[in-house]
Design a protein around this motif. Structure first.
Motif, short mmCIF file in Angstrom:
data_model
loop_
_atom_site.label_atom_id
_atom_site.label_comp_id
_atom_site.label_asym_id
_atom_site.label_seq_id
_atom_site.Cartn_x
_atom_site.Cartn_y
_atom_site.Cartn_z
N ALA A 1 0.81 -1.22 0.00
CA ALA A 1 0.00 0.00 0.00
C ALA A 1 0.85 1.26 0.00
CB ALA A 1 -0.92 0.00 1.22
N ASP A 2 2.05 1.20 0.52
CA ASP A 2 2.88 2.38 0.69
C ASP A 2 3.14 3.08 -0.64
OD1 ASP A 2 4.66 4.26 1.87
OD2 ASP A 2 6.36 3.01 1.25
N GLY A 3 2.83 4.38 -0.67
CA GLY A 3 3.09 5.18 -1.86
C GLY A 3 4.20 6.19 -1.65
N GLY A 4 4.98 6.02 -0.58
CA GLY A 4 6.09 6.90 -0.32
C GLY A 4 5.80 8.04 0.62
N LYS A 5 4.54 8.18 1.07
CA LYS A 5 4.16 9.26 1.97
C LYS A 5 3.85 8.77 3.39
CE LYS A 5 4.20 12.48 -1.23
NZ LYS A 5 5.16 13.63 -1.21
N GLY A 6 4.05 7.49 3.63
CA GLY A 6 3.77 6.93 4.94
C GLY A 6 2.47 6.14 4.95
N VAL A 7 2.30 5.32 5.98
CA VAL A 7 1.14 4.44 6.11
C VAL A 7 0.55 4.60 7.50
CG1 VAL A 7 0.35 2.05 6.08
CG2 VAL A 7 2.15 2.77 4.50
N LEU A 8 -0.77 4.79 7.57
CA LEU A 8 -1.47 4.80 8.84
C LEU A 8 -2.23 3.50 8.99
CD1 LEU A 8 -2.21 6.53 11.38
CD2 LEU A 8 -4.38 7.03 10.19
N ASP B 1 6.71 -2.47 13.02
CA ASP B 1 8.15 -2.47 13.32
C ASP B 1 8.95 -3.07 12.17
OD1 ASP B 1 7.81 -1.26 15.79
OD2 ASP B 1 7.76 -3.16 16.90
N MET B 2 8.43 -4.15 11.59
CA MET B 2 9.10 -4.77 10.44
C MET B 2 9.18 -3.79 9.27
SD MET B 2 7.09 -8.41 10.79
CE MET B 2 7.57 -9.10 9.20
N ALA B 3 8.09 -3.05 9.03
CA ALA B 3 8.07 -2.10 7.92
C ALA B 3 9.01 -0.93 8.19
CB ALA B 3 6.65 -1.60 7.70
N ARG B 4 9.07 -0.47 9.44
CA ARG B 4 9.99 0.61 9.76
C ARG B 4 11.43 0.20 9.53
NH1 ARG B 4 6.49 0.96 14.56
NH2 ARG B 4 4.91 2.56 14.14
N ASP B 5 11.73 -1.04 9.79
CA ASP B 5 13.08 -1.56 9.52
C ASP B 5 13.43 -1.49 8.04
OD1 ASP B 5 13.49 -2.07 12.20
OD2 ASP B 5 13.02 -4.21 12.06
N GLU B 6 12.39 -1.46 7.19
CA GLU B 6 12.57 -1.34 5.75
C GLU B 6 12.55 0.11 5.28
OE1 GLU B 6 13.14 -3.85 3.53
OE2 GLU B 6 13.30 -5.20 5.26
N GLY B 7 12.44 1.04 6.22
CA GLY B 7 12.45 2.45 5.88
C GLY B 7 11.10 3.05 5.57
N ILE B 8 10.02 2.33 5.84
CA ILE B 8 8.67 2.84 5.61
C ILE B 8 8.19 3.57 6.86
CG2 ILE B 8 6.28 2.23 5.06
CD1 ILE B 8 7.36 -0.28 3.67
N GLU B 9 7.66 4.76 6.67
CA GLU B 9 7.12 5.51 7.80
C GLU B 9 5.72 4.98 8.12
OE1 GLU B 9 6.42 10.16 9.25
OE2 GLU B 9 6.79 9.70 7.13
N VAL B 10 5.54 4.50 9.34
CA VAL B 10 4.27 3.89 9.74
C VAL B 10 3.82 4.49 11.06
CG1 VAL B 10 3.05 1.74 10.24
CG2 VAL B 10 4.97 1.72 8.64
N ASP B 11 2.53 4.81 11.14
CA ASP B 11 1.93 5.23 12.39
C ASP B 11 0.62 4.46 12.55
OD1 ASP B 11 1.54 6.58 14.80
OD2 ASP B 11 2.14 8.52 13.94
N GLN B 12 -0.06 4.65 13.67
CA GLN B 12 -1.26 3.85 13.92
C GLN B 12 -2.24 4.59 14.80
OE1 GLN B 12 0.75 0.66 16.13
NE2 GLN B 12 -0.46 1.22 17.93
N GLU C 1 -6.81 11.29 0.89
CA GLU C 1 -7.10 11.51 -0.53
C GLU C 1 -6.91 12.97 -0.92
OE1 GLU C 1 -7.52 9.34 -3.75
OE2 GLU C 1 -8.32 8.39 -1.95
N ALA C 2 -7.15 13.87 0.03
CA ALA C 2 -7.01 15.30 -0.24
C ALA C 2 -5.56 15.77 -0.14
CB ALA C 2 -7.88 16.09 0.74
N GLY C 3 -4.65 14.85 0.16
CA GLY C 3 -3.24 15.20 0.21
C GLY C 3 -2.69 15.49 1.59
N GLY C 4 -3.45 15.15 2.63
CA GLY C 4 -2.98 15.38 3.98
C GLY C 4 -1.72 14.59 4.30
N SER C 5 -0.91 15.13 5.20
CA SER C 5 0.29 14.44 5.64
C SER C 5 -0.08 13.29 6.57
CB SER C 5 1.22 15.40 6.38
OG SER C 5 0.63 15.79 7.62
N LEU C 6 0.88 12.44 6.88
CA LEU C 6 0.63 11.35 7.81
C LEU C 6 0.15 11.90 9.16
CD1 LEU C 6 0.65 8.33 8.42
CD2 LEU C 6 3.11 8.51 8.94
N GLY C 7 0.75 12.98 9.60
CA GLY C 7 0.31 13.61 10.85
C GLY C 7 -1.10 14.13 10.77
N ASP C 8 -1.46 14.74 9.62
CA ASP C 8 -2.83 15.24 9.43
C ASP C 8 -3.84 14.09 9.49
OD1 ASP C 8 -1.93 17.86 8.99
OD2 ASP C 8 -1.76 17.55 6.81
#
Length: 331
Positions: A93-100, A118-129, A165-172
């Motif tokens: 799913a990751d498109g380079g902008k992070g995954v929630l 944690d596994m994805a972060r080890d691969e350099g993917i920004e993940v939050d939840q 979809e509107a372009g919000g950041s991972l934090g948004d």
């Protein structure tokens, strides 16, 4: 037990294959995994990934598409997906902008999704939840520490998905998801239990004149068993518990979901919704949007849940934004 299946062992696999065959314009399946992702990818935006055990259809794969999820994992029936399945969904799913990750509050789900993150972060993917916990029926349960995540999760998918979809950041996207979680509450009931295919019998027994108040979405019995009354009386019991939270007051505006548990006729859900509207009108609470139907089910359970979400201008705009998925289409 009578079930329209070919076998217990391959039911999830065949369900996913049938889903993809029906909706190839929306979803595709990852080879070798019980994961569906957007057919066209996440298009360089923040990606949303959710999932859980199967048996809650149309959740979660039915909400993969424009304006909602980018990936969904289907565990075995009422069983948390494994970390490797979630990990593959995150990567796909990751498109380079992070995954929630949108996780319902069940011990296995939280543990396995966090391991995958944690596994994805080890691969350099920004993940939050975020963790949904909208069920007011119980504070703790057999499967949770804290409240369970149930139908209110769909509002998180819709509103956070619109922000992404509107372009919000991972934090948004995380912020609006948490705003929904803080303002959404649900409670459900059953007139008949569900039957898990592997078990071959109902998850609990009710007499012909009994109902279960406060059920979970995995066939868990509720917190109170009582004689059946009118649907208005039953809806009042659910609403009174929700109102006891102190969130919803005169002058507020809400979104409403009357959610079928899988085996309840729409006729009965609309009758319940009629009374929900009457109660809210009587309290001076304005209804912005109403959803009635099967959104987060429990196989063939007969019953319904009520969800209220307090909305402001920001949440209303995101809730009303377009969506195009197999189970939720909004122009």
């Amino acid at each position: 037990m009578k079930k329209l299946i070919n076998g217990v062992d391959n039911i999830v696999d065949e369900m996913l294959e049938g889903m993809v065959a029906a909706y190839p314009q929306y979803i595709k399946r990852l080879d070798g995994f019980d994961v569906v992702v957007r057919a066209g990818g996440s298009n360089g935006k923040v990606a949303l990934v959710s999932g859980g055990g199967s048996g809650h259809e149309p959740a979660h794969g039915g909400y993969v598409g424009k304006g909602m999820l980018d990936g969904a994992i289907a565990g075995a029936v009422f069983t948390s997906p494994t970390p490797d399945q979630v990990y593959e969904a995150i990567k796909a799913a990751d498109g380079g902008k992070g995954v929630l990750l949108v996780i319902k509050n069940y011990t296995g789900d939280v543990m396995n999704f966090e391991m995958a993150a944690d596994m994805a972060r080890d691969e350099g993917i920004e993940v939050d939840q975020v963790i949904t916990a909208d069920d007011v029926a119980v504070e703790n349960s057999t499967w949770t520490t804290g409240r369970r995540g149930i139908a209110g999760t769909i509002f998180v998918h819709k509103i956070a998905g619109a922000c992404a979809e509107a372009g919000g950041s991972l934090g948004d996207v995380k912020r609006v998801a948490e705003k929904v979680i803080a303002n959404v509450r649900s409670m459900g009931m059953a007139v008949d239990a569900c039957t898990v295919p592997a078990a071959g019998k109902p998850s609990f027994d009710l007499a012909e004149d009994e109902i279960e108040i406060g059920i979970g979405i995995h066939g868990e019995p509720g917190v109170n068993r009582e004689k059946i009354g009118t649907v208005n009386e039953i809806a009042d019991k659910l609403l009174n518990k929700i109102f006891a939270e102190g969130i919803y007051n005169s002058g507020d505006e809400v979104a409403v979901m009357v959610n079928g548990m899988g085996g309840t006729p729409l006729m009965e859900l609309f009758v319940a919704n009629k009374h929900v509207k009457e109660v809210l009108d009587g309290k001076g609470i304005k209804i912005h949007k109403t959803l009635v139907g099967n959104y987060m089910t429990s196989l063939d359970m007969e019953g319904f849940s009520i969800t209220l979400l307090k909305v402001d201008d920001e949440l209303k705009k995101l809730l009303d934004a377009p969506a195009d998925t197999p189970a939720f289409v909004q122009a």
